[in-house]
Design a protein around this motif. Structure first.
Motif, PDB file in Angstrom:
ATOM      1  N   GLU A 169       0.826  -1.209   0.000  1.00 20.69           N
ATOM      2  CA  GLU A 169       0.000   0.000   0.000  1.00 20.69           C
ATOM      3  C   GLU A 169       0.860   1.257   0.000  1.00 20.69           C
ATOM      4  OE1 GLU A 169      -4.267  -1.232   1.992  1.00 20.69           O
ATOM      5  OE2 GLU A 169      -2.745  -0.317   3.276  1.00 20.69           O
ATOM      6  N   ALA A 170       1.961   1.240   0.761  1.00 21.39           N
ATOM      7  CA  ALA A 170       2.842   2.407   0.783  1.00 21.39           C
ATOM      8  C   ALA A 170       3.450   2.650  -0.594  1.00 21.39           C
ATOM      9  CB  ALA A 170       3.936   2.217   1.831  1.00 21.39           C
ATOM     10  N   ALA A 171       3.956   1.593  -1.234  1.00 25.64           N
ATOM     11  CA  ALA A 171       4.533   1.743  -2.575  1.00 25.64           C
ATOM     12  C   ALA A 171       3.474   2.217  -3.567  1.00 25.64           C
ATOM     13  CB  ALA A 171       5.138   0.412  -3.028  1.00 25.64           C
ATOM     14  N   TYR A 172       2.267   1.691  -3.446  1.00 23.76           N
ATOM     15  CA  TYR A 172       1.180   2.103  -4.348  1.00 23.76           C
ATOM     16  C   TYR A 172       0.895   3.590  -4.216  1.00 23.76           C
ATOM     17  CZ  TYR A 172      -3.500   2.405  -6.393  1.00 23.76           C
ATOM     18  OH  TYR A 172      -4.592   2.774  -7.150  1.00 23.76           O
ATOM     19  N   THR A 173       0.764   4.078  -2.983  1.00 27.88           N
ATOM     20  CA  THR A 173       0.429   5.493  -2.800  1.00 27.88           C
ATOM     21  C   THR A 173       1.571   6.394  -3.262  1.00 27.88           C
ATOM     22  OG1 THR A 173       1.165   5.404  -0.490  1.00 27.88           O
ATOM     23  CG2 THR A 173      -1.164   5.053  -0.907  1.00 27.88           C
ATOM     24  N   MET A 174       2.806   5.950  -3.059  1.00 24.43           N
ATOM     25  CA  MET A 174       3.937   6.736  -3.566  1.00 24.43           C
ATOM     26  C   MET A 174       3.887   6.853  -5.084  1.00 24.43           C
ATOM     27  SD  MET A 174       7.030   5.259  -1.195  1.00 24.43           S
ATOM     28  CE  MET A 174       6.906   5.259   0.593  1.00 24.43           C
ATOM     29  N   LEU A 175       3.570   5.763  -5.764  1.00 25.37           N
ATOM     30  CA  LEU A 175       3.541   5.769  -7.224  1.00 25.37           C
ATOM     31  C   LEU A 175       2.382   6.593  -7.771  1.00 25.37           C
ATOM     32  CD1 LEU A 175       4.478   2.026  -7.828  1.00 25.37           C
ATOM     33  CD2 LEU A 175       5.912   4.018  -8.300  1.00 25.37           C
ATOM     34  N   THR A 176       1.204   6.456  -7.166  1.00 26.85           N
ATOM     35  CA  THR A 176       0.059   7.224  -7.665  1.00 26.85           C
ATOM     36  C   THR A 176       0.219   8.704  -7.359  1.00 26.85           C
ATOM     37  OG1 THR A 176      -1.187   6.675  -5.639  1.00 26.85           O
ATOM     38  CG2 THR A 176      -1.545   5.276  -7.570  1.00 26.85           C
ATOM     39  N   LEU A 177       0.816   9.030  -6.199  1.00 22.61           N
ATOM     40  CA  LEU A 177       1.102  10.434  -5.893  1.00 22.61           C
ATOM     41  C   LEU A 177       2.136  10.985  -6.871  1.00 22.61           C
ATOM     42  CD1 LEU A 177       0.910  12.983  -4.187  1.00 22.61           C
ATOM     43  CD2 LEU A 177       2.466  11.928  -2.529  1.00 22.61           C
ATOM     44  N   ALA A 178       3.143  10.200  -7.183  1.00 28.59           N
ATOM     45  CA  ALA A 178       4.157  10.637  -8.151  1.00 28.59           C
ATOM     46  C   ALA A 178       3.537  10.925  -9.505  1.00 28.59           C
ATOM     47  CB  ALA A 178       5.244   9.573  -8.276  1.00 28.59           C
ATOM     48  N   GLU A 179       2.594  10.090  -9.933  1.00 25.04           N
ATOM     49  CA  GLU A 179       1.891  10.338 -11.201  1.00 25.04           C
ATOM     50  C   GLU A 179       1.111  11.648 -11.145  1.00 25.04           C
ATOM     51  OE1 GLU A 179       0.630   6.548 -13.735  1.00 25.04           O
ATOM     52  OE2 GLU A 179      -0.264   6.510 -11.734  1.00 25.04           O
ATOM     53  N   ALA A 180       0.466  11.908 -10.010  1.00 25.87           N
ATOM     54  CA  ALA A 180      -0.408  13.076  -9.898  1.00 25.87           C
ATOM     55  C   ALA A 180       0.371  14.383  -9.935  1.00 25.87           C
ATOM     56  CB  ALA A 180      -1.247  12.985  -8.619  1.00 25.87           C
ATOM     57  N   ILE A 181       1.611  14.378  -9.419  1.00 25.01           N
ATOM     58  CA  ILE A 181       2.351  15.637  -9.298  1.00 25.01           C
ATOM     59  C   ILE A 181       3.543  15.713 -10.246  1.00 25.01           C
ATOM     60  CG2 ILE A 181       1.697  15.815  -6.870  1.00 25.01           C
ATOM     61  CD1 ILE A 181       4.619  15.034  -6.205  1.00 25.01           C
ATOM     62  N   ALA A 182       3.632  14.788 -11.201  1.00 30.44           N
ATOM     63  CA  ALA A 182       4.816  14.714 -12.060  1.00 30.44           C
ATOM     64  C   ALA A 182       5.104  16.032 -12.768  1.00 30.44           C
ATOM     65  CB  ALA A 182       4.655  13.591 -13.071  1.00 30.44           C
ATOM     66  N   ALA A 183       4.069  16.691 -13.276  1.00 27.11           N
ATOM     67  CA  ALA A 183       4.284  17.933 -14.028  1.00 27.11           C
ATOM     68  C   ALA A 183       4.677  19.106 -13.139  1.00 27.11           C
ATOM     69  CB  ALA A 183       3.040  18.256 -14.857  1.00 27.11           C
ATOM     70  N   PRO A 184       3.938  19.387 -12.061  1.00 24.65           N
ATOM     71  CA  PRO A 184       4.288  20.582 -11.273  1.00 24.65           C
ATOM     72  C   PRO A 184       5.492  20.410 -10.360  1.00 24.65           C
ATOM     73  CG  PRO A 184       2.392  19.505 -10.315  1.00 24.65           C
ATOM     74  CD  PRO A 184       2.677  18.789 -11.599  1.00 24.65           C
ATOM     75  N   ASP A 185       5.852  19.181  -9.990  1.00 24.96           N
ATOM     76  CA  ASP A 185       6.930  18.997  -9.019  1.00 24.96           C
ATOM     77  C   ASP A 185       7.726  17.743  -9.382  1.00 24.96           C
ATOM     78  OD1 ASP A 185       8.601  18.869  -6.821  1.00 24.96           O
ATOM     79  OD2 ASP A 185       7.044  19.445  -5.396  1.00 24.96           O
ATOM     80  N   GLN A 186       8.597  17.877 -10.373  1.00 26.75           N
ATOM     81  CA  GLN A 186       9.337  16.721 -10.852  1.00 26.75           C
ATOM     82  C   GLN A 186      10.306  16.193  -9.804  1.00 26.75           C
ATOM     83  OE1 GLN A 186      11.475  17.392 -14.492  1.00 26.75           O
ATOM     84  NE2 GLN A 186      11.821  15.217 -14.853  1.00 26.75           N
ATOM     85  N   GLU A 187      10.896  17.085  -9.000  1.00 26.40           N
ATOM     86  CA  GLU A 187      11.853  16.652  -7.984  1.00 26.40           C
ATOM     87  C   GLU A 187      11.190  15.731  -6.963  1.00 26.40           C
ATOM     88  OE1 GLU A 187      14.992  18.514  -4.700  1.00 26.40           O
ATOM     89  OE2 GLU A 187      13.416  19.776  -5.563  1.00 26.40           O
ATOM     90  N   LEU A 188      10.027  16.129  -6.443  1.00 29.23           N
ATOM     91  CA  LEU A 188       9.321  15.297  -5.479  1.00 29.23           C
ATOM     92  C   LEU A 188       8.828  14.011  -6.135  1.00 29.23           C
ATOM     93  CD1 LEU A 188       8.159  14.746  -2.710  1.00 29.23           C
ATOM     94  CD2 LEU A 188       6.202  16.221  -3.275  1.00 29.23           C
ATOM     95  N   SER A 189       8.382  14.111  -7.377  1.00 33.31           N
ATOM     96  CA  SER A 189       7.921  12.922  -8.092  1.00 33.31           C
ATOM     97  C   SER A 189       9.042  11.895  -8.216  1.00 33.31           C
ATOM     98  CB  SER A 189       7.400  13.307  -9.475  1.00 33.31           C
ATOM     99  OG  SER A 189       6.938  12.167 -10.173  1.00 33.31           O
ATOM    100  N   MET A 190      10.240  12.336  -8.543  1.00 35.51           N
ATOM    101  CA  MET A 190      11.368  11.421  -8.662  1.00 35.51           C
ATOM    102  C   MET A 190      11.717  10.793  -7.310  1.00 35.51           C
ATOM    103  SD  MET A 190      12.332  11.252 -11.829  1.00 35.51           S
ATOM    104  CE  MET A 190      14.005  10.647 -11.741  1.00 35.51           C
ATOM    105  N   ARG A 191      11.632  11.586  -6.239  1.00 32.07           N
ATOM    106  CA  ARG A 191      11.918  11.046  -4.905  1.00 32.07           C
ATOM    107  C   ARG A 191      10.895   9.981  -4.523  1.00 32.07           C
ATOM    108  NH1 ARG A 191      13.058   8.557  -1.440  1.00 32.07           N
ATOM    109  NH2 ARG A 191      13.558   9.053   0.735  1.00 32.07           N
ATOM    110  N   LEU A 192       9.644  10.203  -4.887  1.00 30.66           N
ATOM    111  CA  LEU A 192       8.607   9.204  -4.631  1.00 30.66           C
ATOM    112  C   LEU A 192       8.879   7.918  -5.404  1.00 30.66           C
ATOM    113  CD1 LEU A 192       5.609  11.660  -4.726  1.00 30.66           C
ATOM    114  CD2 LEU A 192       6.087  10.150  -2.792  1.00 30.66           C
TER     115      LEU A 192
END
Length: 571
Positions: free
Chosen positions: A87-110
């Motif tokens: 579940e933790a990995a899933y939420t990290m991946l879906t959050l990364a998808e949601a914010i990929a455009a506005p915050d690439q740095e955080l998306s990559m960390r996720l």
């Protein structure tokens, strides 16, 4: 106050610490939560916490065995669990998808942190439906296989765990496709077989609300990854089971509630959680179906289920003013025979016919409501995003505020975030910025918040489950904003309803009204409708979509029969 900035509140006798007002106040909590997961990594050296660890931790399946270190330690001890990790990995991946455009740095960390969990999910499966479900570990071992401190766990074949893993593997296949095609291909194959294992076991042992919810989610994610219509059909089938598990009419109570779920389609017992909560699971799956298939003939069944459950959570939280903390749930006094159980139940709000609304869960050894409350919050934030309801959005934000300090103890529960946070029970790893405890508990059988100062398990124990829920809520907080361009007003009218859409409608736009338990008997040109209520024993739901010339959604507005409309007044 609407101007972004840092503020203090000052009186003649003192002032508050500085606090921010703005649109991005939760951003830092995501980085801190990811810091917790980094500190909880297993199998690698984490400076200041531990060296390479647990290489003598094993799982057995028949005459086969595998080393199972990796992923994240789970709690104040060092245990590992498939559900929490996946579940933790899933939420990290879906959050990364949601914010990929506005915050690439955080998306990559996720992405980076999610890979740690994904690798453990893939590593701990035997490939025939059996995998590591839970492994207890409460010591640092010597890393040598064959000595006295070795720990061995038996692999199990369970539909819930296999479906949770399949959902994570399917998302990972999509996210990592361009970066690591081999990993993506392997994840796809594992997701496919793990979903099949889950379906086979569910058909053999029986479907429950939890199993149907995670199977629906896994099938949806596989459909999004591969586009196979068969996966969509499996999700539709599971969704029908979810809806059958819901209370969709008013029970004959003094204070009737609707929208809550039962554990199974036979509605034999109300679903409630005391420690690790999954109340978001049905809502997340149904909302994803609504997004993917807006013209499906069962769309209103899915949508109404999401909205009815959110209305249940809203009405239950209203008993916890002024904080509006999510309530623990509805219990019947005769569900269990233990005296300690009944003593807790009757401390709740009496609803009638032996049912009580508890502000906190009924619990035994495991006490603390972060896991249950934040799971419910994810259900509400998902419903707010789907429906565009600003009241639901506000309710979800209040739960985040409760966690960071808007609670009776004026103390942030997240270590290192906000003010007056306290050390937490992490006996093996020390204090970690971003950690959340099991949560606020109650004293003995009472139903009011209790937060002792001592640093003791279980309520102050660090646990990754509420942290993964926090990240899941952030997907809605950062990825979506509720639309308030239009509002749908409902007024009782001679045994029926008058509906009116407020807001500007251009000549290029079209309006689509969909209803549950309503029959439209009159439509005017200025977006007014008269409706007949089909069944007085059930709540009604109405939703209007405003579409552009190409049929794309511009705005959504809805309304639902309020729970309080059926509550009998106090004598």
């Amino acid at each position: 106050l609407s101007k972004p900035g840092t503020y203090v509140l000052q009186t003649a006798n003192g002032s508050t610490p500085p606090f921010p007002i703005g649109t991005n106040v939760w951003h830092e909590s995501i980085w801190k939560t990811l810091n917790l997961f980094y500190c909880e990594r297993c199998g690698v050296r984490i400076p200041g916490i531990h060296d390479v660890c647990h290489s003598d931790w094993l799982a057995a399946h028949g005459n086969q065995s595998i080393v199972i270190n990796g992923g994240w330690h789970d709690a104040g001890d060092l245990s590992q669990g498939l559900v929490n990790t996946a579940e933790a990995a899933y939420t990290m991946l879906t959050l990364a998808e949601a914010i990929a455009a506005p915050d690439q740095e955080l998306s990559m960390r996720l992405h980076e942190e999610a890979l740690v969990g994904l690798e453990w999910v893939l590593k701990t499966r035997f490939g025939d439906g059996y995998r590591v479900v839970w492994a207890t570990m409460d010591l640092w071992t010597d890393g040598i296989i064959g000595t006295s401190d070795d720990e061995m766990v038996q692999a199990l074949n369970r539909p819930f765990e296999n479906a949770v893993a399949a959902a994570t593997e399917a998302v990972a296949a999509r996210v990592f496709a361009s970066w690591d095609p081999h990993l993506a291909s392997h994840s796809t194959a594992c997701a496919r077989t793990d979903l099949d294992f889950a379906l086979k076991e569910a058909n053999r042992t029986g479907w429950t609300l939890g199993v149907a919810s995670v199977i629906a989610l896994a099938a949806i994610e596989l459909y999004c990854t591969e586009g196979d219509p068969h996966d969509a059909d499996e999700a539709f089938r599971a969704a029908r089971i979810i809806v059958r598990c819901q209370q969709r009419s008013f029970p004959e109570w003094k204070r009737p509630f609707y929208g809550f779920f039962y554990t199974d389609p036979e509605c034999s017992q109300i679903q409630h959680y005391a420690h690790r909560g999954h109340e978001q699971a049905p809502t997340v799956a149904l909302a994803k179906l609504c997004d993917l298939f807006p013209d499906h003939p069962e769309w209103m069944s899915w949508y109404s289920s999401v909205v009815l459950h959110a209305e249940y959570l809203r009405a239950a939280a209203s008993w916890n003013a002024p904080y509006a903390m999510m309530a623990g749930g509805i219990y019947h006094v005769d569900e269990e025979e233990e005296t300690v159980y009944r003593e807790q139940v009757v401390q709740g709000v009496p609803l009638g016919c032996g049912f009580y609304l508890r502000r906190f869960p009924v619990w035994h050894a495991f006490r603390g409501n972060c896991g249950t409350m934040l799971s419910q919050t994810k259900a509400v934030s998902t419903a707010a995003r789907l429906s565009g309801d600003p009241q639901l959005w506000e309710l979800a934000i209040k739960q985040l505020e409760w966690t960071i300090g808007r609670n009776p103890f004026t103390q942030s529960l997240m270590y290192g975030e906000g003010y007056d946070f306290a050390p937490q029970y992490s006996a093996m790893s020390g204090d970690m910025v971003g950690s959340l405890p099991v949560g606020v508990q109650t004293r003995n059988e009472m139903d009011s918040p209790y937060w002792p100062a001592q640093n003791c398990y279980n309520y102050k124990e660090v646990w990754v489950h509420p942290s993964s829920r926090w990240l899941g809520i952030m997907e809605d907080v950062l990825g979506y904003q509720p639309s308030q361009d239009h509002q749908l007003e409902a007024i009782a009218d001679c045994g029926g309803l008058s509906l009116r859409l407020h807001g500007v409608i251009t000549d290029e736009s079209t309006v689509r009204l969909r209803t549950h338990n309503l029959e439209i008997i009159y439509i005017s040109k200025d977006h007014r409708w008269k409706a007949h209520i089909l069944g007085a024993e059930s709540p009604w739901v109405a939703v209007v979509d405003v579409l552009d010339g190409s049929g794309n959604l511009i705005s959504r507005a809805g309304c639902v029969e309020r729970m309080e409309s059926r509550w009998k007044p106090e004598p």
